[in-house]
Design an enzyme around this catalytic site. Structure first.
Site, short mmCIF file in Angstrom:
data_model
loop_
_atom_site.label_atom_id
_atom_site.label_comp_id
_atom_site.label_asym_id
_atom_site.label_seq_id
_atom_site.Cartn_x
_atom_site.Cartn_y
_atom_site.Cartn_z
N SER A 151 0.58 -1.46 0.12
CA SER A 151 0.16 -0.13 0.23
C SER A 151 0.47 1.43 -0.04
CB SER A 151 -0.93 -0.57 1.05
OG SER A 151 -0.41 -0.40 2.48
N GLU A 170 -5.09 -15.38 7.45
CA GLU A 170 -5.87 -14.04 6.98
C GLU A 170 -7.00 -13.82 5.30
OE1 GLU A 170 -3.57 -10.93 5.01
OE2 GLU A 170 -1.69 -11.73 6.05
N HIS A 180 12.49 -30.19 20.26
CA HIS A 180 13.52 -29.48 21.92
C HIS A 180 12.64 -29.33 22.40
CE1 HIS A 180 17.74 -30.74 20.73
NE2 HIS A 180 16.88 -29.71 19.08
N LYS A 211 -5.99 -1.36 12.54
CA LYS A 211 -5.14 -0.19 11.63
C LYS A 211 -6.24 1.56 12.15
CE LYS A 211 -2.47 -2.14 8.39
NZ LYS A 211 -2.09 -2.63 6.70
C1 F6R Z 1 -2.93 -8.18 3.17
C2 F6R Z 1 -1.56 -8.61 4.38
C3 F6R Z 1 -0.53 -7.34 5.47
C4 F6R Z 1 -0.04 -6.54 4.71
C5 F6R Z 1 0.50 -6.13 5.86
C6 F6R Z 1 0.82 -4.81 5.51
O1 F6R Z 1 -2.91 -8.46 2.66
O2 F6R Z 1 -1.17 -9.14 4.10
O3 F6R Z 1 0.11 -9.06 5.87
O4 F6R Z 1 1.04 -6.49 3.98
O5 F6R Z 1 -0.92 -5.16 6.55
O6 F6R Z 1 0.68 -3.70 5.08
P1 F6R Z 1 1.32 -3.12 3.37
O7 F6R Z 1 1.80 -4.77 3.21
O8 F6R Z 1 0.29 -2.39 2.48
O9 F6R Z 1 2.47 -2.73 3.90
#
Ligand code: F6R
Length: 343
Positions: free
Chosen positions: A101, A229, A245, A336
């Site tokens: 993102s 997920e 272990h 988030k």
């Molecule tokens: C969502 C996913 C999450 C994101 C993570 C970081 O599909 O797999 O694990 O990868 O929240 O977000 P980005 O990848 O956008 O930095």
């Protein structure tokens, strides 16, 4: 009916966003990633160490690339999941900040920390704040295609991390191997779909505990996170030999509620392979099922990517068995949202 047809029949009704098609396109993603990296015309980032900073689906590529490179690595290739680089990071390290993102706060923090370290930076993203910062700072960007869940961009993140290793002088460039792996995965996709259906039946309603060693260690973690997920289901990953272990003792109380999945590979240390087999035998009376999966493929890259694709398909099959749409990840979005933006 072919494996893919059967898997589509199971997954399709629960997959309005078409995530299955995206997973089946991993071979195309690999070829496209190589092309995008070449088109980015990146210069050398010769450095004492290489680091991939990212979270979740954007971090796993770093761990997978390090495993695929194995003993071809001549310098550290570390994956950093968090807000800071390790305190011992050598000045002038090569740092890839990878965020699908471009808006993940931990990765943005590492981007700034890398500047403070005098690191040679590289970015892999679709946009967001990270792309804007890279543009502002003249940091090279590997542009990724938008429109998929970040975790589905695993092939892109793998290739970006492997390229970082090459640019840093930490390993040979494995583009030819990646290209051959893409063809391998394409040829194997029916078999993988079949296998994913079998595995989903074997796991059933149990909680999978997935074991990996060496090449398969980050794959075990990938399988766990994809089941979490995509399936919205609990799953755990662990590594051998360490688990032999301590963790194996805990299986005595498992009462058939957990399924043991052992990810094996021909390149593992012979004693690791022996331990994997013995672990399965010892756990069997307490597990709902012991499932052994052996990677196939000529190179480490082909084998690791094959297992990644298989795990992704398995997670979709498990989601479908529970009537779950694999795409939304409300818990992650809610978290988030709850945290808000950092001050
Ligand atoms: C969502 C996913 C999450 C994101 C993570 C970081 O599909 O797999 O694990 O990868 O929240 O977000 P980005 O990848 O956008 O930095």
């Amino acid at each position: 009916m072919s494996g893919i047809e059967r898997l589509s029949k199971l997954v399709g009704p629960h997959d309005p966003s078409g995530l299955l098609a995206v997973v089946l396109a991993i071979p195309d993603h690999l070829r496209d990633a190589l092309w995008r990296i070449e088109s980015a015309r990146l210069g050398s980032l010769e450095a004492p160490a290489a680091m991939v900073c990212g979270m979740g689906g954007s971090a796993i590529g770093g761990s997978l690339a390090a495993a695929a490179l194995g003993d071809r690595l001549t310098k550290p290739l570390l994956t950093v999941r968090g807000y800071e680089l390790p305190p011992w990071s050598p000045a002038g390290s090569a740092v890839l900040c990878s965020s699908y993102s471009g808006d993940t706060e931990e990765t943005l923090a590492c981007y700034s920390a890398a500047e403070a370290l005098g690191a040679k930076r590289l970015v892999a993203t679709t946009g967001g704040e990270l792309a804007a910062a890279a543009r502002r700072d003249g940091v090279p960007v590997i542009g990724l295609p938008a429109g998929m869940p970040p975790r589905a961009a695993v092939a892109y993140m793998f290739c970006a991390a492997a390229e970082l290793a090459a640019l840093a002088g930490a390993a040979v460039r494995i583009n030819t191997e990646v290209d051959a792996a893409a063809a391998h995965l394409q040829a194997r996709s029916e078999t993988l779909a079949d296998r994913a259906l079998e595995l989903a039946d074997a796991v059933g309603d149990a909680v999978p505990v997935i074991y990996g060693a060496d090449l398969t260690e980050p794959v075990a973690y990938r399988w766990k996170t994809q089941v979490n997920e995509n399936g919205k289901l609990p799953a755990y990953a662990s590594s051998l030999p360490e688990a032999t272990h301590n963790e194996i003792a805990g299986w005595e109380g498992a009462q058939g509620r957990l399924a043991c999945v052992l990810l094996e590979d021909s390149d593992q240390h012979p004693r690791e392979r022996r331990r994997s087999q013995a672990t399965g035998e010892l756990i069997a009376p307490h597990a709902s099922e012991v499932i052994r999966v052996e990677a196939e493929g000529e190179t480490r890259t082909a084998r690791i990517l094959e297992l990644v694709m298989l795990g992704d398909l398995l997670s979709l099959a498990l989601a479908a068995r529970h009537g779950i749409d694999p795409s939304p990840i409300e818990a992650i979005d809610a978290l988030k949202e709850r945290l808000g933006r950092p001050a």
